[in-house]
Write a protein that holds these residues in place. Structure first.
Motif, mmCIF file in Angstrom:
data_model
loop_
_atom_site.group_PDB
_atom_site.id
_atom_site.type_symbol
_atom_site.label_atom_id
_atom_site.label_comp_id
_atom_site.label_asym_id
_atom_site.label_seq_id
_atom_site.Cartn_x
_atom_site.Cartn_y
_atom_site.Cartn_z
ATOM 1 N N THR A 158 0.840 -1.199 0.000
ATOM 2 C CA THR A 158 0.000 0.000 0.000
ATOM 3 C C THR A 158 0.874 1.247 0.000
ATOM 4 O O THR A 158 1.630 1.475 0.942
ATOM 5 N N ALA A 159 0.759 2.040 -1.057
ATOM 6 C CA ALA A 159 1.516 3.299 -1.157
ATOM 7 C C ALA A 159 0.696 4.399 -0.494
ATOM 8 O O ALA A 159 -0.435 4.673 -0.903
ATOM 9 N N TRP A 160 1.268 5.025 0.540
ATOM 10 C CA TRP A 160 0.573 6.071 1.266
ATOM 11 C C TRP A 160 1.569 6.995 1.942
ATOM 12 O O TRP A 160 2.760 6.707 1.992
ATOM 13 N N ARG A 161 1.045 8.100 2.455
ATOM 14 C CA ARG A 161 1.879 9.067 3.168
ATOM 15 C C ARG A 161 1.035 9.733 4.250
ATOM 16 O O ARG A 161 -0.192 9.681 4.199
ATOM 17 N N ASP A 162 1.697 10.381 5.192
ATOM 18 C CA ASP A 162 0.984 11.193 6.169
ATOM 19 C C ASP A 162 0.534 12.463 5.475
ATOM 20 O O ASP A 162 1.346 13.190 4.897
ATOM 21 N N GLY A 163 -0.749 12.735 5.524
ATOM 22 C CA GLY A 163 -1.299 13.915 4.879
ATOM 23 C C GLY A 163 -1.673 14.993 5.877
ATOM 24 O O GLY A 163 -1.275 14.925 7.049
#
Length: 169
Positions: free
Chosen positions: A106-111
């Motif tokens: 899962t590609a994600w970041r802190d937004g």
């Protein structure tokens, strides 16, 4: 209750009747995310609804027995992600109980507001929760849009008859 010609045999209201009926209703697929005490949480939702344009409000349903519920119950903000037809595996991961939803696949970041934001979606929003309404074994969460990005490329992922599908012309 009497039968109506050409409509089949009516059934008494039940969870199975509701599930069977809504399997016939095609719905867009979203993933809702939040920051929990132990890290990011998320789930696949087909109950996402635009509620109001002014102020910009959305709603979604979540079961009180869902693993994500404790975090959503305490969160100030959530992420709303509209999935593309290329993301059926991601939708399945976030729908599967016990899955490593934020693992390497899962590609994600802190937004904004610390909310987990998924990469490569058609659109995403970060929303401030303004209400949690009891509704049977679920809660309807009302959330006001704070920030977002609707510029992702592609076509939407749909859920119909218990499976994920792409949109056809």
């Amino acid at each position: 209750m009497t039968a109506t010609p050409g409509l089949g045999t009516p059934q008494i209201a039940s969870p199975d009747l509701l599930r069977s009926t809504f399997r016939r209703h095609a719905a867009g697929v979203a993933v809702i995310t939040a920051r929990g005490a132990s890290g990011p949480v998320g789930f696949t939702a087909t109950s996402l609804t635009s509620v109001s344009a002014d102020p910009p409000l959305v709603s979604f349903g979540i079961g009180t027995g869902a693993s994500s519920w404790p975090a959503v119950a305490e969160a100030d903000h959530v992420g709303v992600h509209i999935l593309g037809e290329h993301q059926s595996d991601l939708a399945a991961t976030f729908a599967r109980s016990g899955a490593d939803r934020f693992g390497a696949a899962t590609a994600w970041r802190d937004g904004p507001e610390g909310v987990p934001v998924l990469d490569d979606v058609l659109a995403w929003l970060v929303c401030r929760i303004v209400g949690r309404v009891p509704a049977g074994d679920h809660r309807i969460v009302l959330a006001e849009v704070v920030v977002g990005d609707p510029s992702g490329a592609g076509r939407p992922l749909l859920y119909h008859q218990g499976r994920f599908h792409g949109l056809r012309d």
